[in-house]
Enzyme design. Structure first.
Site, PDB file in Angstrom:
ATOM      1  N   ASP A 105       0.830  -1.197   0.000  1.00 39.69           N
ATOM      2  CA  ASP A 105       0.000   0.000   0.000  1.00 39.69           C
ATOM      3  C   ASP A 105       0.869   1.252   0.000  1.00 39.69           C
ATOM      4  OD1 ASP A 105      -2.174  -1.668   0.136  1.00 39.69           O
ATOM      5  OD2 ASP A 105      -2.430  -1.453   2.302  1.00 39.69           O
ATOM      6  N   VAL A 106       0.273   2.368  -0.379  1.00 39.32           N
ATOM      7  CA  VAL A 106       1.020   3.619  -0.481  1.00 39.32           C
ATOM      8  C   VAL A 106       1.659   3.998   0.852  1.00 39.32           C
ATOM      9  CG1 VAL A 106      -1.005   5.073  -0.009  1.00 39.32           C
ATOM     10  CG2 VAL A 106       0.898   5.994  -1.338  1.00 39.32           C
TER      11      VAL A 106
END
Length: 238
Positions: A105-106
């Site tokens: 995920d970011v």
């Protein structure tokens, strides 16, 4: 192989772009400026390749690298709101179909593997392989014995009909656990912790299989060694 084709194979652009690199005197082979883009050479002939002032490590087969992913980067070739992790790699890789083995995920940091070997991606992503991935998880609320118990026993995720369990959970401190899983479900660690009654504030991947980041700094990358590939049951091709 003619030089401009070899340069194209290494990711330096189209045939026309690679011919121009030679014509403009930007290619050096073994310390000498190449003058003929049609000169025949092989990887065995080249001990040192420098293009536009930058040394290049010649690739004879698929590329396998690990990246220490920082916070704020999307694992995508077409990012929406943040820069792409691929901007942290040599631009030549963009011409060589490099892709991540799974995603982070970011806001998740840590070990990310990338390659242009489709078989390697499939093997490490396959649920049948049960490749362990260990995460350091910073929690919003202090660790309770019940949290560890639930994670090891298994929790139900939304829209899932069976429990999913962590393979190992180690308490590092009051708000930190190290959690090992072998599945690869969407947002799995965050969803498991939520289902067990807590919330993930920070998530960092420590290991994949036997690989760890070691001393690789955040935002940096390196090639995998033959020994590291062998730990997954792979031998480098080429």
């Amino acid at each position: 192989m003619e030089l401009y084709r070899l340069l194209q194979q290494q990711g330096f652009g189209s045939r026309k772009e690679c011919r121009k690199l030679v014509e403009y005197g930007l290619v050096e082979i073994n310390g000498e400026v190449a003058e003929d883009y049609r000169q025949v050479c092989s990887l065995d002939d080249i001990d040192e390749l420098v293009v536009d002032g930058e040394p290049w490590q010649l690739q004879s087969g698929p590329i396998y690298v690990m990246l220490h992913k920082p916070d704020g980067y999307e694992t995508s070739h077409k990012p929406m709101h943040h820069p792409s992790v691929y901007t942290l790699l040599p631009w030549q890789f963009g011409n060589l179909d490099i892709s991540a083995v799974g995603r982070l995920d970011v806001d998740t940091t840590g070990l990310l593997l990338l390659t242009n070997d489709g078989q390697f991606v499939h093997a490490l992503s396959s649920p049948k392989r049960h490749v362990p991935k260990c995460y350091e998880v910073t929690l919003k609320h202090p660790v309770q014995p019940e949290l560890v118990k639930h994670l090891l026993a298994g929790v139900f995720l939304k829209d899932d009909n069976e429990k999913i369990a962590a393979d190992q959970v180690e308490v590092a401190d009051e708000i930190t656990i190290r959690m090992t899983i072998t599945q690869g479900k969407y947002h799995q660690v965050k969803r498991m912790v939520a289902a067990a009654g807590n919330r993930v504030m920070d998530l960092h991947r420590l290991t994949v299989g036997e690989l760890s980041l070691g001393e690789l700094d955040e935002g940096q990358w390196r090639y995998l060694s033959a020994e590291e590939l062998a730990s997954f049951g792979f031998a480098p091709k080429g």
